[in-house]
Design a protein around this motif. Structure first.
Motif, mmCIF file in Angstrom:
data_model
loop_
_atom_site.group_PDB
_atom_site.id
_atom_site.type_symbol
_atom_site.label_atom_id
_atom_site.label_comp_id
_atom_site.label_asym_id
_atom_site.label_seq_id
_atom_site.Cartn_x
_atom_site.Cartn_y
_atom_site.Cartn_z
ATOM 1 N N LEU A 127 -0.665 4.426 15.489
ATOM 2 C CA LEU A 127 -1.180 4.271 14.142
ATOM 3 C C LEU A 127 -1.565 2.804 14.032
ATOM 4 C CD1 LEU A 127 -1.644 5.085 11.157
ATOM 5 C CD2 LEU A 127 0.736 4.421 10.751
ATOM 6 N N TYR A 128 -2.818 2.543 13.700
ATOM 7 C CA TYR A 128 -3.306 1.181 13.581
ATOM 8 C C TYR A 128 -3.434 0.788 12.117
ATOM 9 C CZ TYR A 128 -4.562 1.439 18.518
ATOM 10 O OH TYR A 128 -4.522 1.571 19.880
ATOM 11 N N ALA A 129 -3.051 -0.438 11.814
ATOM 12 C CA ALA A 129 -3.259 -1.041 10.502
ATOM 13 C C ALA A 129 -4.269 -2.154 10.693
ATOM 14 C CB ALA A 129 -1.951 -1.582 9.946
ATOM 15 N N VAL A 130 -5.397 -2.050 9.983
ATOM 16 C CA VAL A 130 -6.514 -2.969 10.168
ATOM 17 C C VAL A 130 -6.842 -3.615 8.826
ATOM 18 C CG1 VAL A 130 -8.931 -3.124 10.897
ATOM 19 C CG2 VAL A 130 -7.411 -1.468 11.995
ATOM 20 N N ASP A 131 -7.015 -4.918 8.812
ATOM 21 C CA ASP A 131 -7.385 -5.614 7.589
ATOM 22 C C ASP A 131 -8.714 -5.048 7.087
ATOM 23 O OD1 ASP A 131 -8.846 -7.848 6.038
ATOM 24 O OD2 ASP A 131 -6.775 -8.581 6.155
ATOM 25 N N ALA A 132 -8.714 -4.511 5.864
ATOM 26 C CA ALA A 132 -9.894 -3.839 5.325
ATOM 27 C C ALA A 132 -11.065 -4.791 5.095
ATOM 28 C CB ALA A 132 -9.537 -3.110 4.031
ATOM 29 N N ALA A 133 -10.803 -6.059 4.913
ATOM 30 C CA ALA A 133 -11.878 -7.026 4.672
ATOM 31 C C ALA A 133 -12.492 -7.561 5.956
ATOM 32 C CB ALA A 133 -11.357 -8.185 3.832
ATOM 33 N N THR A 134 -11.674 -7.758 6.984
ATOM 34 C CA THR A 134 -12.152 -8.436 8.192
ATOM 35 C C THR A 134 -12.271 -7.552 9.427
ATOM 36 O OG1 THR A 134 -9.927 -9.046 8.936
ATOM 37 C CG2 THR A 134 -11.043 -10.566 7.400
ATOM 38 N N GLY A 135 -11.556 -6.420 9.450
ATOM 39 C CA GLY A 135 -11.548 -5.574 10.640
ATOM 40 C C GLY A 135 -10.584 -6.043 11.712
ATOM 41 N N GLU A 136 -9.774 -7.042 11.406
ATOM 42 C CA GLU A 136 -8.784 -7.545 12.361
ATOM 43 C C GLU A 136 -7.524 -6.688 12.309
ATOM 44 O OE1 GLU A 136 -9.185 -10.111 14.532
ATOM 45 O OE2 GLU A 136 -11.260 -10.196 13.832
ATOM 46 N N GLN A 137 -6.955 -6.383 13.484
ATOM 47 C CA GLN A 137 -5.740 -5.587 13.546
ATOM 48 C C GLN A 137 -4.571 -6.378 12.964
ATOM 49 O OE1 GLN A 137 -4.855 -3.600 17.247
ATOM 50 N NE2 GLN A 137 -2.663 -3.782 16.900
ATOM 51 N N ALA A 185 -7.362 6.033 6.036
ATOM 52 C CA ALA A 185 -6.841 5.863 4.683
ATOM 53 C C ALA A 185 -6.769 4.367 4.426
ATOM 54 C CB ALA A 185 -5.468 6.502 4.556
ATOM 55 N N VAL A 186 -6.954 3.983 3.169
ATOM 56 C CA VAL A 186 -6.952 2.571 2.817
ATOM 57 C C VAL A 186 -6.034 2.368 1.629
ATOM 58 C CG1 VAL A 186 -8.362 0.588 2.158
ATOM 59 C CG2 VAL A 186 -9.341 2.381 3.610
ATOM 60 N N ALA A 187 -5.125 1.402 1.753
ATOM 61 C CA ALA A 187 -4.204 1.066 0.667
ATOM 62 C C ALA A 187 -3.802 -0.388 0.811
ATOM 63 C CB ALA A 187 -2.969 1.965 0.711
ATOM 64 N N GLY A 188 -3.766 -1.111 -0.301
ATOM 65 C CA GLY A 188 -3.307 -2.490 -0.281
ATOM 66 C C GLY A 188 -4.098 -3.406 0.624
ATOM 67 N N GLY A 189 -5.401 -3.170 0.763
ATOM 68 C CA GLY A 189 -6.228 -4.028 1.606
ATOM 69 C C GLY A 189 -6.094 -3.766 3.092
#
Length: 132
Positions: A115-125, A100-104
């Protein structure tokens, strides 16, 4: 980099609501793209992207990027127009949830209990949250 506990300002309920809403919105767009609407040949396959193992979950599509999980332990960001890989993020085990993607931020659960949160632009955790 793994953050200890939940990030400040985000509750479990907010995270779950964001995941549900983003997934529902993404699935609608994926259906539109797969059928090839707006192209000269409706239903034509525009591209194919291969992972190193099975993909058994639904993708999320936001801002021209398809986020796909695989049993090869990765979350992939794929350009929805070309099928080219933008980045991949490796989790600690098999990825068993639809992204799921929200707020970048792309969110994905893994069999490793996080549960991982990954920067949608860079792929960095950005952070991870232990769920078990």
């Amino acid at each position: 980099m793994k953050a200890a506990g939940r990030p400040a300002g985000i509750t479990r309920r907010q995270t779950l609501l964001a995941l549900g809403g983003a997934t529902a919105a993404g699935l609608g767009f994926v259906g539109w793209k797969i059928r090839g609407r707006g192209s000269s040949a409706p239903g034509e396959r525009r591209w194919k992207f291969r992972t190193r193992d099975s993909v058994l979950t639904s993708p999320a599509v936001v801002g021209g990027v398809a986020y796909v999980t695989s049993y090869d332990h990765n979350l992939y960001a794929v350009d929805a127009g070309t099928g080219g890989q933008r980045w991949k993020f490796r989790t600690g085990d098999v990825v068993s949830s639809s992204p799921a993607v929200a707020g970048g931020v792309a969110f994905v659960g893994s069999v490793d209990g996080n549960l991982y949160a990954v920067d949608a632009a860079t792929g960095e955790q950005r952070w991870s949250f232990r769920t078990v």
